[in-house]
Scaffold this active site. Sequence first.
Site, PDB file in Angstrom:
ATOM      1  N   ASN A 149       0.830  -1.208   0.000  1.00 56.58           N
ATOM      2  CA  ASN A 149       0.000   0.000   0.000  1.00 56.58           C
ATOM      3  C   ASN A 149       0.862   1.255   0.000  1.00 56.58           C
ATOM      4  O   ASN A 149       1.970   1.286   0.557  1.00 56.58           O
ATOM      5  CB  ASN A 149      -1.026   0.005   1.144  1.00 56.58           C
ATOM      6  CG  ASN A 149      -0.451  -0.206   2.523  1.00 56.58           C
ATOM      7  OD1 ASN A 149       0.627  -0.743   2.680  1.00 56.58           O
ATOM      8  ND2 ASN A 149      -1.170   0.232   3.533  1.00 56.58           N
ATOM      9  N   VAL A 150       0.345   2.274  -0.658  1.00 56.22           N
ATOM     10  CA  VAL A 150       1.031   3.563  -0.794  1.00 56.22           C
ATOM     11  C   VAL A 150       0.016   4.631  -0.418  1.00 56.22           C
ATOM     12  O   VAL A 150      -0.900   4.938  -1.195  1.00 56.22           O
ATOM     13  CB  VAL A 150       1.550   3.772  -2.232  1.00 56.22           C
ATOM     14  CG1 VAL A 150       2.284   5.099  -2.340  1.00 56.22           C
ATOM     15  CG2 VAL A 150       2.467   2.628  -2.653  1.00 56.22           C
ATOM     16  N   GLU A 151       0.159   5.168   0.800  1.00 57.95           N
ATOM     17  CA  GLU A 151      -0.827   6.136   1.287  1.00 57.95           C
ATOM     18  C   GLU A 151      -0.507   7.540   0.799  1.00 57.95           C
ATOM     19  O   GLU A 151       0.525   7.786   0.168  1.00 57.95           O
ATOM     20  CB  GLU A 151      -0.891   6.055   2.823  1.00 57.95           C
ATOM     21  CG  GLU A 151      -1.400   4.683   3.255  1.00 57.95           C
ATOM     22  CD  GLU A 151      -1.627   4.550   4.751  1.00 57.95           C
ATOM     23  OE1 GLU A 151      -1.159   5.415   5.526  1.00 57.95           O
ATOM     24  OE2 GLU A 151      -2.277   3.560   5.134  1.00 57.95           O
ATOM     25  N   CYS A 201      -4.172   0.815  -2.487  1.00 62.35           N
ATOM     26  CA  CYS A 201      -4.075  -0.452  -1.764  1.00 62.35           C
ATOM     27  C   CYS A 201      -2.952  -1.310  -2.352  1.00 62.35           C
ATOM     28  O   CYS A 201      -2.562  -1.133  -3.519  1.00 62.35           O
ATOM     29  CB  CYS A 201      -5.385  -1.224  -1.852  1.00 62.35           C
ATOM     30  SG  CYS A 201      -6.679  -0.642  -0.739  1.00 62.35           S
ATOM     31  N   GLU A 246      -3.107  -4.203  -3.424  1.00 59.09           N
ATOM     32  CA  GLU A 246      -3.572  -4.958  -4.587  1.00 59.09           C
ATOM     33  C   GLU A 246      -3.477  -4.128  -5.860  1.00 59.09           C
ATOM     34  O   GLU A 246      -3.320  -4.682  -6.957  1.00 59.09           O
ATOM     35  CB  GLU A 246      -5.015  -5.417  -4.371  1.00 59.09           C
ATOM     36  CG  GLU A 246      -5.174  -6.455  -3.257  1.00 59.09           C
ATOM     37  CD  GLU A 246      -5.290  -5.857  -1.853  1.00 59.09           C
ATOM     38  OE1 GLU A 246      -4.954  -4.670  -1.671  1.00 59.09           O
ATOM     39  OE2 GLU A 246      -5.720  -6.588  -0.948  1.00 59.09           O
ATOM     40  N   CYS A 248      -9.869  -5.721   0.627  1.00 61.63           N
ATOM     41  CA  CYS A 248     -11.087  -4.912   0.776  1.00 61.63           C
ATOM     42  C   CYS A 248     -12.016  -5.164  -0.420  1.00 61.63           C
ATOM     43  O   CYS A 248     -11.644  -5.807  -1.410  1.00 61.63           O
ATOM     44  CB  CYS A 248     -10.733  -3.429   0.894  1.00 61.63           C
ATOM     45  SG  CYS A 248     -10.206  -2.659  -0.648  1.00 61.63           S
TER      46      CYS A 248
HETATM   47  N1  THU Z   1      -5.337  -1.691   2.441  1.00 58.66           N
HETATM   48  C1  THU Z   1      -4.769  -2.395   1.426  1.00 58.66           C
HETATM   49  O1  THU Z   1      -3.648  -2.113   0.997  1.00 58.66           O
HETATM   50  N2  THU Z   1      -5.471  -3.417   0.885  1.00 58.66           N
HETATM   51  C2  THU Z   1      -6.702  -3.833   1.325  1.00 58.66           C
HETATM   52  O2  THU Z   1      -7.298  -4.701   0.705  1.00 58.66           O
HETATM   53  C3  THU Z   1      -7.253  -3.260   2.548  1.00 58.66           C
HETATM   54  C4  THU Z   1      -6.655  -1.975   2.977  1.00 58.66           C
HETATM   55  C5  THU Z   1      -4.605  -0.559   3.004  1.00 58.66           C
HETATM   56  C6  THU Z   1      -5.176   0.781   2.663  1.00 58.66           C
HETATM   57  C7  THU Z   1      -4.640   1.640   3.794  1.00 58.66           C
HETATM   58  O3  THU Z   1      -3.353   2.108   3.426  1.00 58.66           O
HETATM   59  C8  THU Z   1      -4.505   0.685   4.957  1.00 58.66           C
HETATM   60  O4  THU Z   1      -4.605  -0.623   4.416  1.00 58.66           O
HETATM   61  C9  THU Z   1      -5.560   0.866   6.026  1.00 58.66           C
HETATM   62  O5  THU Z   1      -6.833   0.821   5.479  1.00 58.66           O
END
Ligand code: THU
Length: 141
Positions: free
Chosen positions: A44-46, A55, A57, A89
């Site tokens: 994940n890259v916020e 996400c 994925e 998710c």
């Molecule tokens: N996140 C993912 O990378 N993949 C998912 O399927 C669920 C959530 C990440 C998004 C965010 O950076 C962190 O998890 C918290 O929601």
Amino acid sequence: MTPDWEALRRASRDVAKRAYAPYSGFPVGAAALVDDGRIVVGCNVENAGYGVTLCAECGLVSDLIAGGGGRLVAFTCVGGPDAVPTMPCGRCRQLLWEHGGAALQVDTPAGVMTMDQVLPMAFGVAELDVVSGKETKTEDN
Ligand code: THU
């Protein structure tokens, strides 16, 4: 193709260490086996604009396509400070459906399940036939 689940889990834990998750503190790593034997990964890259966050994925699908495409065969994901098995998710289930279809094997905390168990009654390319005027359905959508 028989997935080496331990290798996939190791790859997901490794890539989770490279996640950029300063806002949630919830690093995620995802890894999948492709039908040509490749392993693709993503983390994940916020973003300060929280809704723009990518996400893990998303990165994995980008790795799949940029690396030559193919179909996902087996998928695993870890998340959180202890990198525990984590479910994708809802939005990411849709991404996985597109590139793996109903038969994609998904590693879940309850054991390996198929994608159509994880995303029942999915919307897919077959639904678009009504406007495309041509047959787009594949064997697993
Ligand atoms: N996140 C993912 O990378 N993949 C998912 O399927 C669920 C959530 C990440 C998004 C965010 O950076 C962190 O998890 C918290 O929601």
